[in-house]
Design a protein around this motif. Structure first.
Motif, short mmCIF file in Angstrom:
data_model
loop_
_atom_site.label_atom_id
_atom_site.label_comp_id
_atom_site.label_asym_id
_atom_site.label_seq_id
_atom_site.Cartn_x
_atom_site.Cartn_y
_atom_site.Cartn_z
N THR A 152 0.81 -1.22 0.00
CA THR A 152 0.00 0.00 0.00
C THR A 152 0.83 1.27 0.00
O THR A 152 0.43 2.27 -0.58
CB THR A 152 -0.91 0.01 1.24
N ARG A 166 -0.43 -4.47 3.67
CA ARG A 166 -1.68 -4.46 4.43
C ARG A 166 -2.11 -5.87 4.83
O ARG A 166 -2.49 -6.12 5.98
CB ARG A 166 -2.77 -3.79 3.60
N LYS A 169 0.23 -7.46 7.36
CA LYS A 169 0.30 -6.70 8.59
C LYS A 169 1.75 -6.43 9.01
O LYS A 169 2.14 -6.64 10.17
CB LYS A 169 -0.44 -7.42 9.72
N SER A 189 -3.07 -3.66 10.71
CA SER A 189 -2.98 -3.35 9.30
C SER A 189 -1.73 -2.51 9.10
O SER A 189 -1.29 -1.81 10.00
CB SER A 189 -4.23 -2.57 8.84
N ASP A 191 -0.67 0.31 6.47
CA ASP A 191 -1.31 1.08 5.40
C ASP A 191 -0.39 2.09 4.73
O ASP A 191 -0.68 2.54 3.63
CB ASP A 191 -2.55 1.78 5.94
N ASP A 204 -0.97 2.35 10.95
CA ASP A 204 -1.98 1.29 11.07
C ASP A 204 -3.34 1.98 11.17
O ASP A 204 -3.69 2.53 12.22
CB ASP A 204 -1.69 0.46 12.32
#
Length: 342
Positions: A152, A166, A169, A189, A191, A204
């Motif tokens: 991402t 993502r 993790k 997550s 991101d 996150d």
């Protein structure tokens, strides 16, 4: 790199204590919980929906066929515009933006992107749906590298390319076409990833938090809550990490050595996209609930508003050309890109 010796507080000690709680990382792939998680299955904050535009956008608007998903500007003035359906990146020359209908170089991609990063003479575009990183030269040549895990965000530290993943993790180090290692644990997550003062920080969105990334120790380090709905992250030339808290309507600034919240500034109106002008120390922020973009001077003890302009509908993305101060805003609902010269 410029440095500062102190960060004045912009909120009361009690308010900062209430909003920013240290979050411990842990190993494994299980869902992470903490004492401030109030729902079983948290959802990531998204841009506030825009009302119908009632004011003519400032500057000029260039039509684009599709929804703009990300923007970036190179140091020599190439504007990159990521567009969805079909997924592609449009490359515009700085000098051509004054023309009524400039013709871009079109680069087709294997899927839509939500983040563009310029590194030297190259544009990096993670493609989460294709599990790939697209490397685009500024004249339009593209090379796609596999990157499993839903990449991402991307940044570069020294000669290492870091990807936020993502689905996995964690943060992966792309080495010779392979993700090795992938640093995970403690995230719901991953991101976006940025580097401030030589230190990687991962955002996150599900946990609404930022975390240190220890590359040498291969560990996700200390994390701090970033409001109630963190969405985007950028860095500045003072070693700070800025985060938009879209749910609560705030702009947060963190130091990284150590990771601490140093500034909390309320910004109502659906704060979302950000871009930093390194020549003028201006942080440009989009307000999607108001169809506005605001320029804050961030040199002093607190952000000071210098500019405010009406924008195209749903201004989810923004970039700034530090060489000219020109700001470009992208519409996520098909209204094109807006070019503003403050």
């Amino acid at each position: 790199m410029r440095t500062r010796t102190a960060f004045p507080k912009l909120a009361s000690t009690a308010l900062i204590a209430a909003l920013v709680i240290p979050l411990a990382a842990c190993s494994g792939e299980e869902e992470v919980t903490d004492e401030l998680q109030v729902v079983e299955n948290p959802t990531a904050a998204t841009a506030a929906p825009s009302p119908a535009t009632t004011t003519e956008p400032a500057g000029s608007v260039i039509g684009v066929d599709g929804d703009v998903t990300a923007l970036a500007t190179s140091r020599d003035g190439v504007l990159a515009v990521a567009v969805a359906d079909p997924a592609r990146v449009l490359l515009y020359d700085r000098d051509a933006l004054a023309a009524p209908a400039p013709e871009p170089t079109v680069v087709e991609l294997p899927g839509p992107v939500e983040n563009l990063t310029v590194v030297g003479e190259e544009l990096l575009a993670p493609v989460p749906s294709a599990n790939a990183l697209a490397r685009i030269t500024l004249d339009g040549e593209v090379r796609v590298t596999p990157a499993e895990g839903g990449p991402t965000g991307v940044t570069v530290l020294d000669d290492r390319t870091l990807l936020s993943l993502r689905e996995r993790k964690g943060v992966g180090v792309l080495d010779d076409g392979r993700l090795d290692p992938v640093i995970a644990g403690g995230l719901n997550s991953a991101d976006d990833v940025v580097v401030a003062d030589g230190k990687p920080v991962v955002l996150d969105r599900l946990r609404s938090a930022v975390f240190e990334v220890d590359l040498e120790g291969r560990d996700i380090g200390v994390g701090l809550r970033a409001g109630q709905g963190a969405t985007n992250v950028v860095t500045d030339d003072y070693g700070r990490v800025f985060v938009t808290d879209t749910r609560s309507g705030g702009l947060l600034a963190f130091s990284v050595d150590p990771l601490l919240l140093r500034q909390l500034y309320p910004v109502p109106g659906g704060v979302y996209g950000m871009a930093y002008d390194s020549e003028r120390d201006l942080l440009w922020v989009t307000l999607t609930a108001r169809n506005e973009v605001v320029g804050f001077d961030v040199r002093g003890g607190e952000p000071t508003e210098r500019y405010r302009y009406p924008t195209v509908h749903q201004p989810n993305s923004v970039t700034v050309d530090s060489g000219t101060s020109r700001v470009v805003v992208g519409s996520a609902t098909g209204e094109g890109i807006q070019v503003i010269t403050p």
